[in-house]
Motif scaffolding. Sequence first.
Motif, PDB file in Angstrom:
ATOM      1  N   SER A 140     -31.903  46.207  73.641  1.00 41.33           N
ATOM      2  CA  SER A 140     -33.057  47.058  73.372  1.00 41.33           C
ATOM      3  C   SER A 140     -32.812  47.867  72.120  1.00 41.33           C
ATOM      4  CB  SER A 140     -33.366  47.962  74.559  1.00 41.33           C
ATOM      5  OG  SER A 140     -32.200  48.591  75.009  1.00 41.33           O
ATOM      6  N   LEU A 141     -33.874  48.023  71.379  1.00 45.11           N
ATOM      7  CA  LEU A 141     -33.826  48.828  70.168  1.00 45.11           C
ATOM      8  C   LEU A 141     -34.678  50.055  70.446  1.00 45.11           C
ATOM      9  CD1 LEU A 141     -33.120  49.146  67.141  1.00 45.11           C
ATOM     10  CD2 LEU A 141     -35.126  47.771  66.610  1.00 45.11           C
ATOM     11  N   SER A 142     -34.074  51.236  70.281  1.00 49.44           N
ATOM     12  CA  SER A 142     -34.825  52.471  70.511  1.00 49.44           C
ATOM     13  C   SER A 142     -34.964  53.221  69.205  1.00 49.44           C
ATOM     14  CB  SER A 142     -34.090  53.388  71.485  1.00 49.44           C
ATOM     15  OG  SER A 142     -34.067  52.821  72.757  1.00 49.44           O
ATOM     16  N   ILE A 143     -36.185  53.642  68.930  1.00 50.41           N
ATOM     17  CA  ILE A 143     -36.441  54.474  67.757  1.00 50.41           C
ATOM     18  C   ILE A 143     -37.273  55.649  68.257  1.00 50.41           C
ATOM     19  CG2 ILE A 143     -37.446  54.603  65.440  1.00 50.41           C
ATOM     20  CD1 ILE A 143     -37.056  51.522  65.274  1.00 50.41           C
ATOM     21  N   GLY A 144     -36.651  56.832  68.277  1.00 52.66           N
ATOM     22  CA  GLY A 144     -37.338  57.997  68.812  1.00 52.66           C
ATOM     23  C   GLY A 144     -37.796  57.729  70.226  1.00 52.66           C
ATOM     24  N   ALA A 145     -39.082  57.985  70.476  1.00 55.40           N
ATOM     25  CA  ALA A 145     -39.603  57.894  71.839  1.00 55.40           C
ATOM     26  C   ALA A 145     -39.903  56.457  72.280  1.00 55.40           C
ATOM     27  CB  ALA A 145     -40.868  58.748  71.945  1.00 55.40           C
ATOM     28  N   GLU A 146     -39.693  55.482  71.404  1.00 52.92           N
ATOM     29  CA  GLU A 146     -40.080  54.118  71.769  1.00 52.92           C
ATOM     30  C   GLU A 146     -38.885  53.185  71.903  1.00 52.92           C
ATOM     31  OE1 GLU A 146     -43.543  52.326  70.276  1.00 52.92           O
ATOM     32  OE2 GLU A 146     -44.283  54.177  69.372  1.00 52.92           O
ATOM     33  N   THR A 147     -39.031  52.220  72.804  1.00 54.43           N
ATOM     34  CA  THR A 147     -37.972  51.241  73.035  1.00 54.43           C
ATOM     35  C   THR A 147     -38.572  49.852  73.173  1.00 54.43           C
ATOM     36  OG1 THR A 147     -36.609  52.869  74.183  1.00 54.43           O
ATOM     37  CG2 THR A 147     -36.113  50.573  74.636  1.00 54.43           C
ATOM     38  N   MET A 148     -37.957  48.884  72.514  1.00 52.89           N
ATOM     39  CA  MET A 148     -38.349  47.487  72.691  1.00 52.89           C
ATOM     40  C   MET A 148     -37.172  46.743  73.298  1.00 52.89           C
ATOM     41  SD  MET A 148     -40.563  45.036  72.285  1.00 52.89           S
ATOM     42  CE  MET A 148     -41.799  45.559  71.104  1.00 52.89           C
ATOM     43  N   VAL A 149     -37.436  46.073  74.423  1.00 52.86           N
ATOM     44  CA  VAL A 149     -36.362  45.297  75.048  1.00 52.86           C
ATOM     45  C   VAL A 149     -36.570  43.832  74.685  1.00 52.86           C
ATOM     46  CG1 VAL A 149     -35.219  44.691  77.207  1.00 52.86           C
ATOM     47  CG2 VAL A 149     -36.292  46.933  76.967  1.00 52.86           C
ATOM     48  N   MET A 150     -35.528  43.216  74.143  1.00 54.32           N
ATOM     49  CA  MET A 150     -35.670  41.832  73.682  1.00 54.32           C
ATOM     50  C   MET A 150     -34.638  40.935  74.349  1.00 54.32           C
ATOM     51  SD  MET A 150     -36.162  42.941  69.698  1.00 54.32           S
ATOM     52  CE  MET A 150     -35.106  44.365  69.883  1.00 54.32           C
ATOM     53  N   ARG A 151     -35.021  39.686  74.563  1.00 52.02           N
ATOM     54  CA  ARG A 151     -34.059  38.742  75.148  1.00 52.02           C
ATOM     55  C   ARG A 151     -33.121  38.274  74.045  1.00 52.02           C
ATOM     56  NH1 ARG A 151     -33.457  33.294  77.116  1.00 52.02           N
ATOM     57  NH2 ARG A 151     -35.408  32.568  76.215  1.00 52.02           N
ATOM     58  N   PHE A 152     -31.848  38.484  74.271  1.00 50.07           N
ATOM     59  CA  PHE A 152     -30.854  38.232  73.236  1.00 50.07           C
ATOM     60  C   PHE A 152     -30.017  37.036  73.654  1.00 50.07           C
ATOM     61  CE2 PHE A 152     -26.961  39.620  70.827  1.00 50.07           C
ATOM     62  CZ  PHE A 152     -27.550  39.687  69.580  1.00 50.07           C
ATOM     63  N   GLN A 153     -29.710  36.181  72.699  1.00 54.42           N
ATOM     64  CA  GLN A 153     -28.908  34.987  73.001  1.00 54.42           C
ATOM     65  C   GLN A 153     -27.667  35.030  72.119  1.00 54.42           C
ATOM     66  OE1 GLN A 153     -32.455  31.960  74.012  1.00 54.42           O
ATOM     67  NE2 GLN A 153     -32.333  32.496  71.853  1.00 54.42           N
ATOM     68  N   PRO A 154     -26.598  35.684  72.619  1.00 55.18           N
ATOM     69  CA  PRO A 154     -25.455  35.969  71.742  1.00 55.18           C
ATOM     70  C   PRO A 154     -24.756  34.731  71.210  1.00 55.18           C
ATOM     71  CG  PRO A 154     -24.959  36.566  74.012  1.00 55.18           C
ATOM     72  CD  PRO A 154     -26.401  36.194  73.979  1.00 55.18           C
ATOM     73  N   ASP A 155     -24.917  33.585  71.901  1.00 53.08           N
ATOM     74  CA  ASP A 155     -24.210  32.396  71.404  1.00 53.08           C
ATOM     75  C   ASP A 155     -24.993  31.640  70.329  1.00 53.08           C
ATOM     76  OD1 ASP A 155     -25.890  32.202  73.507  1.00 53.08           O
ATOM     77  OD2 ASP A 155     -24.551  31.032  74.813  1.00 53.08           O
ATOM     78  N   GLN A 156     -26.198  32.083  70.011  1.00 52.84           N
ATOM     79  CA  GLN A 156     -26.998  31.419  68.968  1.00 52.84           C
ATOM     80  C   GLN A 156     -26.629  31.969  67.585  1.00 52.84           C
ATOM     81  OE1 GLN A 156     -29.721  29.119  69.416  1.00 52.84           O
ATOM     82  NE2 GLN A 156     -28.734  28.923  71.415  1.00 52.84           N
ATOM     83  N   PRO A 157     -26.944  31.214  66.527  1.00 51.68           N
ATOM     84  CA  PRO A 157     -26.753  31.791  65.194  1.00 51.68           C
ATOM     85  C   PRO A 157     -27.686  32.992  64.988  1.00 51.68           C
ATOM     86  CG  PRO A 157     -27.791  29.610  65.069  1.00 51.68           C
ATOM     87  CD  PRO A 157     -27.406  29.825  66.489  1.00 51.68           C
ATOM     88  N   MET A 158     -27.300  33.866  64.068  1.00 52.11           N
ATOM     89  CA  MET A 158     -27.981  35.143  63.844  1.00 52.11           C
ATOM     90  C   MET A 158     -29.515  35.059  63.874  1.00 52.11           C
ATOM     91  SD  MET A 158     -26.301  37.821  63.617  1.00 52.11           S
ATOM     92  CE  MET A 158     -27.037  39.415  63.779  1.00 52.11           C
ATOM     93  N   HIS A 159     -30.088  34.070  63.190  1.00 50.99           N
ATOM     94  CA  HIS A 159     -31.547  34.042  63.041  1.00 50.99           C
ATOM     95  C   HIS A 159     -32.273  33.690  64.335  1.00 50.99           C
ATOM     96  CE1 HIS A 159     -30.448  29.811  62.459  1.00 50.99           C
ATOM     97  NE2 HIS A 159     -31.642  29.554  62.933  1.00 50.99           N
ATOM     98  N   SER A 160     -31.559  33.126  65.333  1.00 45.74           N
ATOM     99  CA  SER A 160     -32.298  32.853  66.571  1.00 45.74           C
ATOM    100  C   SER A 160     -31.720  33.588  67.770  1.00 45.74           C
ATOM    101  CB  SER A 160     -32.432  31.360  66.855  1.00 45.74           C
ATOM    102  OG  SER A 160     -31.391  30.626  66.347  1.00 45.74           O
ATOM    103  N   ARG A 161     -31.052  34.694  67.514  1.00 44.27           N
ATOM    104  CA  ARG A 161     -30.511  35.457  68.648  1.00 44.27           C
ATOM    105  C   ARG A 161     -31.602  36.186  69.428  1.00 44.27           C
ATOM    106  NH1 ARG A 161     -24.782  37.637  66.419  1.00 44.27           N
ATOM    107  NH2 ARG A 161     -23.900  35.572  66.279  1.00 44.27           N
ATOM    108  N   TYR A 162     -32.582  36.714  68.730  1.00 42.49           N
ATOM    109  CA  TYR A 162     -33.676  37.381  69.450  1.00 42.49           C
ATOM    110  C   TYR A 162     -34.734  36.338  69.781  1.00 42.49           C
ATOM    111  CZ  TYR A 162     -31.717  41.857  68.044  1.00 42.49           C
ATOM    112  OH  TYR A 162     -30.889  42.925  67.869  1.00 42.49           O
ATOM    113  N   ALA A 163     -34.918  36.100  71.089  1.00 41.03           N
ATOM    114  CA  ALA A 163     -35.934  35.133  71.496  1.00 41.03           C
ATOM    115  C   ALA A 163     -37.254  35.872  71.677  1.00 41.03           C
ATOM    116  CB  ALA A 163     -35.514  34.492  72.800  1.00 41.03           C
ATOM    117  N   VAL A 164     -38.358  35.216  71.319  1.00 42.06           N
ATOM    118  CA  VAL A 164     -39.666  35.835  71.563  1.00 42.06           C
ATOM    119  C   VAL A 164     -40.041  35.495  73.005  1.00 42.06           C
ATOM    120  CG1 VAL A 164     -42.086  35.953  70.869  1.00 42.06           C
ATOM    121  CG2 VAL A 164     -40.303  35.608  69.134  1.00 42.06           C
TER     122      VAL A 164
END
Length: 416
Positions: A203-227
């Motif tokens: 999750s990325l938090s900026i001030g009062a907001e948070t976005m939780v994202m599905r992360f795939q740590p074994d993928q290369p950098m550009h596809s670690r965050y899955a939509v």
Amino acid sequence: MTTRYLIGLLLGTEDDWPTAFTEILSRLGPVPGPDGGQHAFDTERITIEPFSLRDRPRYHLVIDRLAYWYYHPREWLKKVSMMDGVYLLNSPFTFQSMEKHAAYCAMMRLGLKVPETVLVPYKNPLDNSRYAYTAARYNKSFDLDAIAEKIGYPIFMKPYDGGAWRGVSRINTPAELHAAYDASGEMLMHLQKAIDYDVFARSLSIGAETMVMRFQPDQPMHSRYAVDHSFLSPQVGTEVVTIGRLVNAFFRWEFNSCETLVSGDQVYPIDYANACPDVALTSLHYYFPWAMKALVKWCVFALVTARRARLDVETDRFFTVADEPGLSYDGKLAVYGDLADAYFDTARYRDFWSGLQARLDEVVLDWIAGPDFDQLLVRTVRSAYPEHEHDQFIAHLRGLMELWVGEETTRLCTNP
Ligand SMILES: Nc1ncnc2c1ncn2[C@@H]1O[C@H](COP(=O)(O)OP(=O)(O)O)[C@@H](O)[C@H]1O
Ligand SMILES: [Mg+2]
């Protein structure tokens, strides 16, 4: 009357998000404040120069991406925070806790499910003339195998202040344990019970907001965050968001990313202190517009409402909840959530943006869908990847951004 604010950007090598942030702020233009006046924002990249400790800075707010590693700007941040009341993302006074270790301690104290973790002494003596003497007298020999046995394999060995996967290894056997410890050299290491997880939530938090994202740590950098919009049950999703907001409110961090491993309905926090969270266009892609909006919204809110940075942490407010007899884990989380809302002034933040959100949404959609953003995308890929991969990554990133533009257009049409 218009009040002008200068936002300073203290940057490393990055160029993508600062360009986006500046562009969105300038397209948004002045915003009305609760006082009825107009409020306008300029940004400027901060250069590193000698400073008198009594100099008055020109900045009202600084987004810092550098001082975790670089001490001259770190000391400048402390000075402008303490002496001039400049609002900072993040406070340099809790940087020391930006090592994982202090965040683990806080989270355990608050009753969260951090996996079993042991800190072991340095493998090699530090390069310090006094250390060898101290070590010879006071470093007691210890049984590494017995510690590992007690935690139970598999184990992760990782630096107590780690980041970017430096020095992280997964260990299955005593032989691997000794090899990893021998290789740790002058790094100070945690041994941590490995969690066998179903999903990894970042999750990325900026001030009062948070976005939780599905992360795939074994993928290369550009596809670690899955939509993926529904990879957590609503209950687990709320728990992940609450834990992130709790840790941030506890340390007064306002720009941070957090990692949790989810196994069934259990949530295990493992990495909750990132002084300089990843907001690169190439890694966040689809989520990049959200991050830029949240950053603009939080900075504007903090400046227009004259939000004051708090340098103290007042841990007792949280510890009292942790110590409440008879309060269940869920009960504590609910109170922690309220404390976090109070710290981030969430209700006022929502109220402040309710009348302006539509304008910001339109500005961002218009920019992301247009040619200027595409040029930034191309420039960013060219600076991040070798030449033979440019076409592939430009197409990949354009595809993800088109997906966002399509969905955002529909969203704005359905709830104008
Ligand atoms: N206890 C654990 N159980 C399972 N996987 C882990 C554990 N600790 C770390 N990992 C894996 O190792 C990666 C790096 O560890 P992390 O604590 O996030 O360090 P860093 O700060 O370097 O990112 C994590 O993203 C995760 O994939
Ligand atoms: Mg991590």
